[in-house]
Structures are given as C-alpha cells and as structure tokens.
Scaffold this motif. Structure first.
Motif, short mmCIF file in Angstrom:
data_model
loop_
_atom_site.label_atom_id
_atom_site.label_comp_id
_atom_site.label_asym_id
_atom_site.label_seq_id
_atom_site.Cartn_x
_atom_site.Cartn_y
_atom_site.Cartn_z
N PRO A 1 -7.15 4.62 2.49
CA PRO A 1 -6.77 3.34 3.10
C PRO A 1 -5.97 3.58 4.38
O PRO A 1 -5.21 4.56 4.48
N PHE A 2 -6.13 2.68 5.36
CA PHE A 2 -5.49 2.85 6.66
C PHE A 2 -4.60 1.65 6.98
O PHE A 2 -5.01 0.50 6.81
N VAL A 3 -3.39 1.95 7.44
CA VAL A 3 -2.46 0.93 7.92
C VAL A 3 -2.21 1.20 9.40
O VAL A 3 -1.73 2.27 9.77
N GLN A 4 -2.55 0.21 10.24
CA GLN A 4 -2.39 0.39 11.69
C GLN A 4 -1.08 -0.24 12.17
O GLN A 4 -0.79 -1.40 11.89
N VAL A 5 -0.29 0.56 12.88
CA VAL A 5 0.91 0.05 13.53
C VAL A 5 0.68 0.02 15.03
O VAL A 5 -0.20 0.72 15.56
N HIS A 6 1.45 -0.81 15.72
CA HIS A 6 1.33 -0.91 17.17
C HIS A 6 2.72 -1.17 17.74
O HIS A 6 3.46 -2.01 17.21
N PRO A 7 3.10 -0.45 18.81
CA PRO A 7 4.47 -0.59 19.33
C PRO A 7 4.80 -2.00 19.82
O PRO A 7 5.98 -2.36 19.91
N GLU A 8 3.78 -2.80 20.13
CA GLU A 8 4.03 -4.15 20.63
C GLU A 8 3.64 -5.22 19.61
O GLU A 8 3.52 -6.40 19.94
N GLY A 9 3.40 -4.82 18.36
CA GLY A 9 3.11 -5.78 17.30
C GLY A 9 1.64 -6.06 17.14
O GLY A 9 0.83 -5.53 17.88
N PRO A 10 1.26 -6.83 16.12
CA PRO A 10 2.17 -7.57 15.22
C PRO A 10 2.83 -6.72 14.13
O PRO A 10 3.80 -7.16 13.52
N LEU A 11 2.32 -5.50 13.89
CA LEU A 11 2.93 -4.63 12.89
C LEU A 11 3.52 -3.41 13.59
O LEU A 11 2.83 -2.43 13.85
N THR A 12 4.79 -3.48 13.92
CA THR A 12 5.49 -2.35 14.54
C THR A 12 6.04 -1.44 13.45
O THR A 12 6.15 -1.84 12.28
N MET A 13 6.42 -0.24 13.83
CA MET A 13 7.04 0.66 12.87
C MET A 13 8.34 0.08 12.36
O MET A 13 8.69 0.22 11.17
N PHE B 1 0.83 -1.20 0.00
CA PHE B 1 0.00 0.00 0.00
C PHE B 1 0.87 1.26 0.00
O PHE B 1 0.61 2.21 -0.74
N ILE B 2 1.88 1.26 0.85
CA ILE B 2 2.68 2.47 1.06
C ILE B 2 3.55 2.79 -0.14
O ILE B 2 3.65 3.95 -0.57
N VAL B 3 4.19 1.79 -0.71
CA VAL B 3 5.09 2.02 -1.83
C VAL B 3 4.34 2.52 -3.06
O VAL B 3 4.84 3.38 -3.81
N THR B 4 3.13 2.01 -3.28
CA THR B 4 2.37 2.41 -4.48
C THR B 4 1.59 3.71 -4.27
O THR B 4 1.15 4.32 -5.25
N ALA B 5 1.42 4.16 -3.04
CA ALA B 5 0.68 5.39 -2.78
C ALA B 5 1.47 6.61 -3.26
O ALA B 5 2.71 6.61 -3.26
N LYS B 6 0.74 7.66 -3.64
CA LYS B 6 1.39 8.90 -4.06
C LYS B 6 1.63 9.84 -2.88
O LYS B 6 2.43 10.78 -2.98
N ALA B 7 0.93 9.59 -1.77
CA ALA B 7 1.14 10.37 -0.55
C ALA B 7 0.91 9.45 0.64
O ALA B 7 -0.08 8.71 0.67
N MET C 1 -3.00 6.28 5.03
CA MET C 1 -2.78 6.82 6.37
C MET C 1 -2.14 5.74 7.23
O MET C 1 -2.63 4.61 7.30
N VAL C 2 -1.04 6.08 7.90
CA VAL C 2 -0.37 5.16 8.80
C VAL C 2 -0.47 5.72 10.22
O VAL C 2 -0.02 6.85 10.47
N GLY C 3 -1.07 4.97 11.13
CA GLY C 3 -1.23 5.45 12.49
C GLY C 3 -1.45 4.32 13.46
O GLY C 3 -1.64 3.16 13.05
N ASP C 4 -1.44 4.66 14.75
CA ASP C 4 -1.60 3.63 15.78
C ASP C 4 -2.99 3.62 16.41
O ASP C 4 -3.33 2.70 17.14
N ASN C 5 -3.80 4.64 16.12
CA ASN C 5 -5.09 4.78 16.79
C ASN C 5 -6.24 4.62 15.80
O ASN C 5 -6.51 5.52 15.02
N PRO C 6 -6.94 3.49 15.85
CA PRO C 6 -8.05 3.30 14.90
C PRO C 6 -9.21 4.25 15.13
O PRO C 6 -9.97 4.53 14.21
N ALA C 7 -9.35 4.78 16.36
CA ALA C 7 -10.46 5.68 16.67
C ALA C 7 -10.27 7.06 16.08
O ALA C 7 -11.25 7.79 15.85
#
Length: 271
Positions: free
Chosen positions: A238-250, A10-16, A220-226
């Motif tokens: 489109p939204f990509v959720q990261v979390h400091p404890e996984g499974p998708l960390t920065m 998602f991120i590589v193909t996005a224009k922003a 959009m890349v963020g840790d807070n779905p709300a």
C-alpha cells in the motif's frame, strides 16, 4: 489522496513503514516538519527506502541523531549503497567504469571493486558502467563514459530520478539526468540497462526481507507516485502519498499518527 486520519490508520496497523527520504522526510539535508515526530513515534518498524546515491546509511543516521532520532543503521536502504553491494557480489574482479560522488568511489574501493573512473582516460575494456549521482559531472566525464559505454555489456543506473527536491522549492539534478545525457550519445548501441532504485522492485524486496514481513503487512510513504508509488504498487505494498504543499503534508501525517497511537495506548490505573 487519503486523509491524514485514513493514512494514519494504514501506518499504525502496518508491521513495517517504508519512508522515502528526499521530499518526504527531508529536503536539502534538513528534516521536514513532522518527520522527526513520526519516526520517533513508530520506532524500529520504520525503514528508509531512498534513491539517494551520494550518501551511505551512516550519513543519514548521523543526521537523524542531530534531530534526536535514534534510527537503526540496518533500517536504511539507499540506492547507491545497494548498487555497489550488488556489484561487489558479482563483479569477480572485472573492471568497472564508475561515475559517482567521491565518498561513494571510496566505498566502492573498500568493497574491492576494480574501478576505472569516469573522469579519467580508460585504456582497458569494461563490461559494466555504473552511473550514480556525481555533482562534479562535466564534459570530460561525459566524453569518457560515452566511449566506455559504446563497448560495454551493461549499464547499471542507481536510480532513474531526474531531480530531487532541494530547500526552498529548488530542483536538484539527479542520476537520471546524467544517464539521459549519456544515453543521448549512444546511437545504435543497446547495452543491457539495469535500474537498482525505485520504481524497480529490488529495493522493496530488500526492505521487506530486512523487516521480515509480507508486502501487505507494510506501507510505503513517499512524495513521488512515479517511483515510490509505482514501485510499491508493483511490489504489492500500500502507498501513502505526502506532498509538501498539501493536502497531506508530513506535518499533518505525523500529527495524525501520533494522535492515533496516543489514543490506542492503554491508560495506567492509579492504585
């Protein structure tokens, strides 16, 4: 939740690529592992879209420079900075009660806003009360602002967040917590309440305008779905959720993005 490889696609193909700040790229004023790598790899198509209401864009670009990330100033959109810019454009000199950190108060004055402060006795009626994060917020401030709010027409809240992540897993109170303390004292008063930061679409629209792209061309890349997730979804991003404890960390996301970019870079041919 997406795998690192799926998210990287998602991120590589996005224009922003719009990044949240606290809990996504940084915590407690320090970059998270992988944050510098992904920002350097993506370059100018990265944007910071944060509910931060205590700093100005230049504060974040200066911090990033300490980590060897040269980030365009115009690619930083912060809720507090946006809030004051919007009010400067429409206040027409009318008095505003402002609760904010000292540097944001100074910025508001530079913008020409006619301020009465939340920690002072207010002798004149105000139509608008602006609530931003203020670490010196106390009982006196609460009392003054509550009595101003009872007669105002609008309350502008820079962001609705109750907390944001600090270092070592600590919790830092945010603008939303201050606003809830004020709202608890309103009784039957119902002024118009306007939220500037995420999940409001205002910040997303501003970011897309600056990037010159359509919602489907961004991510959009963020840790807070709300906030990050709900605002992105409402804006068609489109939204990509990261979390400091996984499974998708920065760290994992940055590694996957850098590997994907490296694999797509044409190899030079030695003559």
């Amino acid at each position: 939740m997406l795998s690192p490889e799926e998210a990287a696609g998602f991120i590589v193909t996005a224009k922003a690529v719009l990044f949240d700040w606290d809990g996504c790229l940084a915590a407690g004023g320090s970059l998270l592992v992988g944050a510098g790598d992904i920002l350097r790899a993506l370059g100018s198509k990265s944007y910071i879209l944060s509910n931060n209401s205590t700093d100005q864009p230049r504060d974040l670009t200066r911090l990033l420079k300490q980590f060897d990330v040269m980030f365009p100033l115009d690619n930083v959109l912060l809720a507090g900075h946006q809030t004051l810019a919007c009010e400067a454009a429409r206040s027409n000199g009318r008095p505003i009660c402002l609760v904010a950190a000292p540097q944001m108060v100074a910025h508001a004055m530079n913008l020409g806003l006619n301020l009465v402060m939340g920690n002072e006795e207010i002798d004149e009626a105000v139509e608008t009360v602006i609530i931003m994060r203020d670490t010196s917020f106390n009982f006196r401030t609460l009392t003054t602002v509550v009595n101003s709010v009872r007669d105002c027409k609008r309350i502008v809240v820079s962001n609705p967040d109750m907390t944001h992540p600090g270092l070592g897993g600590t919790v830092q109170p945010e603008t939303g917590a201050l606003f809830e303390a004020i709202r608890a004292c309103l009784g039957d008063r119902t002024p118009v309440i306007e939220i500037i930061g995420k999940p409001s679409q205002a910040m997303f629209v501003a970011a897309l305008d600056r990037a010159g792209v359509r919602p489907a061309q961004a991510v959009m890349v963020g840790d807070n779905p709300a906030t990050d997730g709900a605002g992105a979804e409402a804006s068609g991003i489109p939204f990509v959720q990261v979390h400091p404890e996984g499974p998708l960390t920065m760290a994992l996301l940055a590694q996957a993005v850098c590997e994907r970019l490296a694999s797509e870079t044409p190899r030079s041919i030695n003559q």
